[in-house]
Design a protein around this motif. Structure first.
Motif, short mmCIF file in Angstrom:
data_model
loop_
_atom_site.label_atom_id
_atom_site.label_comp_id
_atom_site.label_asym_id
_atom_site.label_seq_id
_atom_site.Cartn_x
_atom_site.Cartn_y
_atom_site.Cartn_z
N ARG A 70 6.53 2.18 0.92
CA ARG A 70 7.59 1.52 1.12
C ARG A 70 8.90 2.45 1.62
O ARG A 70 9.63 2.08 2.49
N LEU A 71 8.96 3.30 0.53
CA LEU A 71 10.22 4.13 0.61
C LEU A 71 10.37 4.96 1.80
O LEU A 71 11.35 5.27 2.53
N GLN A 72 8.98 5.48 2.24
CA GLN A 72 8.73 6.37 3.27
C GLN A 72 9.24 5.64 4.79
O GLN A 72 9.92 5.99 5.62
N HIS A 73 8.58 4.42 4.60
CA HIS A 73 9.02 3.43 5.76
C HIS A 73 10.43 3.23 5.69
O HIS A 73 11.26 3.20 7.12
N ALA A 74 11.48 3.13 4.81
CA ALA A 74 12.46 2.63 4.68
C ALA A 74 13.45 3.84 5.33
O ALA A 74 14.41 3.86 6.00
#
Length: 113
Positions: A70-74
């Motif tokens: 999720r953080l990588q995508h954000a």
């Protein structure tokens, strides 16, 4: 992942003894499965904490992986659309609003790319 979940995982990890851990094979069950037991894991008190760490790892690791994704995508979304934020700063948009809007659009299938 909530802060409470992250704190619980961190507490279990910090309570467990330092690795590396090793396992002893105590036999075969049902003709296939090996019974593995951790060795070199400290006192009786730390043993209980280590067992809790092991037992919860099956739930903790997937949660942590999902949070990393999720953080990588954000972060990728920020990298792709950060320049739009710079251009729209004077309109009162925040970076958080921009990233959340983009992620929401992607989740709803409204991505214009």
């Amino acid at each position: 992942m909530t802060e409470k979940e992250l704190q619980a995982i961190r507490a279990r990890a910090e309570a467990a003894t330092e690795g590396p851990w090793r396992a002893n094979c105590y036999g075969i069950l049902g003709g296939q499965e090996r019974v593995l037991w951790p060795t070199d894991i400290g006192t009786v008190e730390s043993f209980d904490k280590n067992i809790l760490f092991i037992l919860e790892a099956r739930q903790d690791v997937p949660k942590l992986l999902a949070e990393v994704e999720r953080l990588q995508h954000a972060l990728q979304t920020y990298r792709e659309y950060g320049s739009l934020f710079i251009a729209d700063m004077h309109n009162g948009f925040s970076l958080t609003d921009l990233v959340e809007t983009k992620l929401s659009e992607e989740a709803c299938g409204n991505d214009e790319e």
